[in-house]
Motif scaffolding. Structure first.
Motif, PDB file in Angstrom:
ATOM      1  N   ARG A 135      46.974  39.220  38.857  1.00  0.00           N
ATOM      2  CA  ARG A 135      46.946  40.866  38.245  1.00  0.00           C
ATOM      3  C   ARG A 135      48.111  41.439  38.584  1.00  0.00           C
ATOM      4  O   ARG A 135      48.895  41.165  39.587  1.00  0.00           O
ATOM      5  CB  ARG A 135      45.618  41.626  38.779  1.00  0.00           C
ATOM      6  N   ILE A 184      46.392  46.342  36.561  1.00  0.00           N
ATOM      7  CA  ILE A 184      45.504  47.366  37.317  1.00  0.00           C
ATOM      8  C   ILE A 184      46.131  48.291  37.921  1.00  0.00           C
ATOM      9  O   ILE A 184      47.253  48.030  38.603  1.00  0.00           O
ATOM     10  CB  ILE A 184      44.657  46.362  38.372  1.00  0.00           C
ATOM     11  N   THR A 227      39.566  41.665  34.886  1.00  0.00           N
ATOM     12  CA  THR A 227      40.628  42.034  35.367  1.00  0.00           C
ATOM     13  C   THR A 227      41.670  41.138  35.514  1.00  0.00           C
ATOM     14  O   THR A 227      43.155  41.591  35.230  1.00  0.00           O
ATOM     15  CB  THR A 227      40.769  43.014  36.592  1.00  0.00           C
TER      16      THR A 227
END
Length: 160
Positions: free
Chosen positions: A54, A37, A32
């Motif tokens: 992220r 996300i 990720t």
């Protein structure tokens, strides 16, 4: 999508995971990092702080919700639109968001935890007529993992 779910599709209880799998956390981070996300508010609030490197997109019905370190939206469509430039955005939970996103997803990275747990959040059933298992990698119980698990990669079948 990326998730860890028990044999009974349990994801967690009371806003937390019900197992501790360090290798799965490492895999989650590796897959990720550098991506968007997408998660529900409860999943976001289960983190001590936003995950580094992220872009966090939080879906909530609460129109007044704001949190530093994330983009707040009110439906899955808006979340996916924000993430459309990302070659591999990830749906990371919780149970309601996984259920909403199943049809829109192309790939599922599932860690199947080989036990059953009491839970209040569950991963949706994977319909094997629509999804093809592309890869699996088993991980035995060891000194750091009290339960065995298997990494499963599913890809949505194309209509023929």
């Amino acid at each position: 999508m990326i998730a860890a779910a028990a044999e009974n599709n349990a994801l967690g209880k009371d806003g937390d995971l019900v197992w501790h799998l360090p290798d799965d956390f490492k895999r989650f981070k590796k897959l990720t990092t550098g991506h968007h996300i997408i998660m529900g508010r409860k999943t976001f609030e289960s983190f001590p702080k936003p995950l580094p490197n992220r872009t966090h997109i939080v879906i909530t019905r609460n129109r007044d919700y704001t949190k530093e370190g994330c983009i707040v939206v009110h439906n899955l469509e808006d979340a996916l639109k924000i993430a459309e430039e990302d070659t591999q955005p990830f749906i990371i939970g919780g149970g309601e968001i996984y259920k909403l996103a199943l049809n829109a997803s192309e790939k599922i990275e599932l860690t199947r935890v080989h036990d059953t747990f009491e839970a209040d959040a569950f991963f949706p059933e994977i319909d094997l007529s629509k999804w093809e298992l592309m890869n699996e990698e088993f991980h035995e119980i060891d000194e750091r993992h009290s339960v065995s698990f298997t990494y499963l990669t599913y890809v949505k079948k194309t209509a023929s």
